[in-house]
Design an enzyme around this catalytic site. Structure first.
Site, mmCIF file in Angstrom:
data_model
loop_
_atom_site.group_PDB
_atom_site.id
_atom_site.type_symbol
_atom_site.label_atom_id
_atom_site.label_comp_id
_atom_site.label_asym_id
_atom_site.label_seq_id
_atom_site.Cartn_x
_atom_site.Cartn_y
_atom_site.Cartn_z
ATOM 1 N N TYR A 106 0.811 -1.221 0.000
ATOM 2 C CA TYR A 106 0.000 0.000 0.000
ATOM 3 C C TYR A 106 0.841 1.266 0.000
ATOM 4 O O TYR A 106 0.333 2.357 -0.269
ATOM 5 C CB TYR A 106 -0.944 0.027 1.221
ATOM 6 C CG TYR A 106 -1.965 -1.100 1.258
ATOM 7 C CD1 TYR A 106 -2.143 -1.943 0.172
ATOM 8 C CD2 TYR A 106 -2.741 -1.317 2.382
ATOM 9 C CE1 TYR A 106 -3.059 -2.972 0.212
ATOM 10 C CE2 TYR A 106 -3.673 -2.348 2.429
ATOM 11 C CZ TYR A 106 -3.817 -3.174 1.340
ATOM 12 O OH TYR A 106 -4.737 -4.198 1.383
ATOM 13 N N LYS A 159 3.936 -15.266 2.594
ATOM 14 C CA LYS A 159 3.801 -16.048 1.351
ATOM 15 C C LYS A 159 5.232 -16.373 0.898
ATOM 16 O O LYS A 159 5.673 -16.023 -0.202
ATOM 17 C CB LYS A 159 3.027 -15.202 0.318
ATOM 18 C CG LYS A 159 2.612 -15.933 -0.942
ATOM 19 C CD LYS A 159 1.505 -16.946 -0.729
ATOM 20 C CE LYS A 159 1.220 -17.686 -2.022
ATOM 21 N NZ LYS A 159 0.362 -18.873 -1.826
ATOM 22 N N ASP A 202 -2.563 -18.115 2.377
ATOM 23 C CA ASP A 202 -3.744 -18.799 1.835
ATOM 24 C C ASP A 202 -4.242 -19.861 2.821
ATOM 25 O O ASP A 202 -5.445 -20.024 3.046
ATOM 26 C CB ASP A 202 -3.482 -19.400 0.434
ATOM 27 C CG ASP A 202 -2.081 -19.981 0.290
ATOM 28 O OD1 ASP A 202 -1.266 -19.802 1.210
ATOM 29 O OD2 ASP A 202 -1.803 -20.619 -0.743
ATOM 30 N N ASP A 246 -4.727 -6.700 6.387
ATOM 31 C CA ASP A 246 -5.954 -5.993 6.024
ATOM 32 C C ASP A 246 -7.066 -7.007 5.759
ATOM 33 O O ASP A 246 -8.182 -6.921 6.294
ATOM 34 C CB ASP A 246 -5.654 -5.154 4.761
ATOM 35 C CG ASP A 246 -6.790 -4.232 4.389
ATOM 36 O OD1 ASP A 246 -7.730 -4.091 5.185
ATOM 37 O OD2 ASP A 246 -6.731 -3.645 3.283
ATOM 38 N N ASP A 304 -10.224 -8.486 8.601
ATOM 39 C CA ASP A 304 -11.651 -8.392 8.273
ATOM 40 C C ASP A 304 -12.313 -9.772 8.326
ATOM 41 O O ASP A 304 -13.444 -9.918 8.795
ATOM 42 C CB ASP A 304 -11.854 -7.782 6.878
ATOM 43 C CG ASP A 304 -11.988 -6.267 6.960
ATOM 44 O OD1 ASP A 304 -11.700 -5.702 8.034
ATOM 45 O OD2 ASP A 304 -12.373 -5.641 5.948
#
Ligand code: NAD
Length: 361
Positions: free
Chosen positions: A146, A195, A227, A251, A255
């Protein structure tokens, strides 16, 4: 102890829920002999109305001079409020981005707790939710994809967009240290999510996290690919204590974790810098649809105040009292409208604050 707290009541239900958090803090302060000095500042829509900008430099300086910031929520109805006709840098949310930057808040903590009494709200199968869960997602907030260089170009008539994911070892180390420090106050387990089978930034993340882990022999460290973590959160959420991860993965995972609790009005959060300073706020927004009706659930803000006592002031006993009061009030069947179910007693925002303060005093 003297606690200097800057409060940002904000917009919508913000002032109502912050008032209830102060009520609970005041009762605790009286009980344990602490002195709390509150200084209110305006941010978001309230600041736009008063000063024409979502955050003034003076407000930033006030926040910086405090030990911690307790916030309600900012923003209005994004389709009808005149605040959203302003250019993006003058809208309410710009205030939040500015204060996070000015206070160098790089670590975001979001607990996701399934209370036994609210298990019905959990969208997972009963055999999974029966075990309950109490995890905390620790997300890096100021680096990664980001904040990397980005551009959109056209090459031979084909549009191409480029985002860059960068982390240096100092950015990884400081968030990892926070993660392990916080795990020491909890169940002493860190799941570092990356990852590393694909990304270089994740391979460096893993190495640095292992270096930091060496300084915390009591904490169990495990690595998990992002994942797999997304799947494990719905398959077996009870396995997690602290999930430590980079900005974008955090992020998305935070959620997902809050969704599986099913109760947005119950979710606290904190953003910390490298001292003990933090900004504490509920995970939900300013709920303009229910503002001023005394029906908002103040528990997320009250639990954010509990995190403030624990992480900025090391007042674990006082924080435990708040957490226990929440559990007891739920056990006694009191509910605000958002978490109401059959056979329970419906209470408003103020009454919920009174009940929690009453369980402490
Ligand atoms: P929201 O979280 O404010 O509301 C979503 C739904 O949940 C609404 O139906 C609302 O009534 C309900 N809700 C939220 N908190 C509640 C509580 N404590 N008790 C009972 N019900 C509650 O999200 P939104 O509607 O998408 O956003 C409203 C405004 O909040 C927007 O301006 C948005 O930008 C802002 N916002 C601010 C923050 C922040 O200050 N950190 C975070 C998210 C959204």
């Amino acid at each position: 102890m003297e606690l200097n707290i800057t409060c940002i009541p904000g917009d919508g239900i913000g002032p109502e829920i912050v008032a209830e958090a102060k009520k609970v803090l005041d009762v605790l302060a009286k009980k344990y002999g602490h002195k709390i000095n509150y200084t209110d500042i305006l941010m978001g829509g309230a600041s736009i109305d008063a000063y024409g900008v979502p955050l003034t430099e003076e407000a930033v300086q006030t926040a910086k001079s405090a030990d911690a910031v307790l916030m309600g929520s900012i923003g209005g109805d994004t389709t009808t409020s005149p605040w959203y006709k302003l250019p993006p840098h003058l809208r309410p949310e710009a205030g939040l981005l500015s204060i996070r930057k000015a206070l160098n808040l790089f670590a975001n903590l979001r607990p996701a707790v399934l209370y036994e009494e609210l298990a019905e709200a959990c969208p997972l199968k009963k055999e999974i939710s029966a075990a309950g869960f109490d995890m905390l997602i620790m997300r890096e907030l100021t680096g990664g994809l980001y904040f990397g260089e980005r551009k959109t170009v056209e090459e031979n008539g084909i549009r191409k967009a480029i985002d860059t994911l960068t982390y240096d070892e100092t950015e990884i180390r400081r968030i990892a240290v926070k993660g392990f420090e916080i795990a020491m106050k909890r169940k002493k387990k860190v799941t570092s999510v990356d990852k590393a089978n694909v990304l270089d930034s994740s391979r460096l993340w893993r190495k640095v996290v292992e270096e930091v882990a060496a300084g915390y022999p009591e904490v169990t460290l495990e690595h998990m690919l992002v994942d797999n973590c997304a799947m494990q959160l719905v398959k077996d959420p009870a396995q997690f204590d602290v999930i430590l991860t980079e900005n974008m993965f955090g992020d998305i995972l935070s959620d997902e974790a809050s969704m599986v609790t099913g109760s947005i009005g119950m979710l606290a959060s904190a953003s910390l810098n490298d001292s003990r300073f933090g900004l504490y706020e509920p995970s939900h927004g300013s709920a303009p649809d229910i503002a001023g009706k005394d029906i908002a659930n103040p528990i997320a803000t009250i639990l954010s105040a509990s995190m403030m006592l624990r992480y900025s002031f090391d007042l674990d006993k006082e924080a435990d009292e708040i957490d226990l009061a929440v559990k007891n009030v739920l056990k006694e069947g009191y509910r605000t409208a958002d978490i109401m179910s059959d056979g329970c007693t419906l209470v408003g925002c103020k009454q919920m604050g009174d009940l929690l303060a009453g369980r402490i005093g």
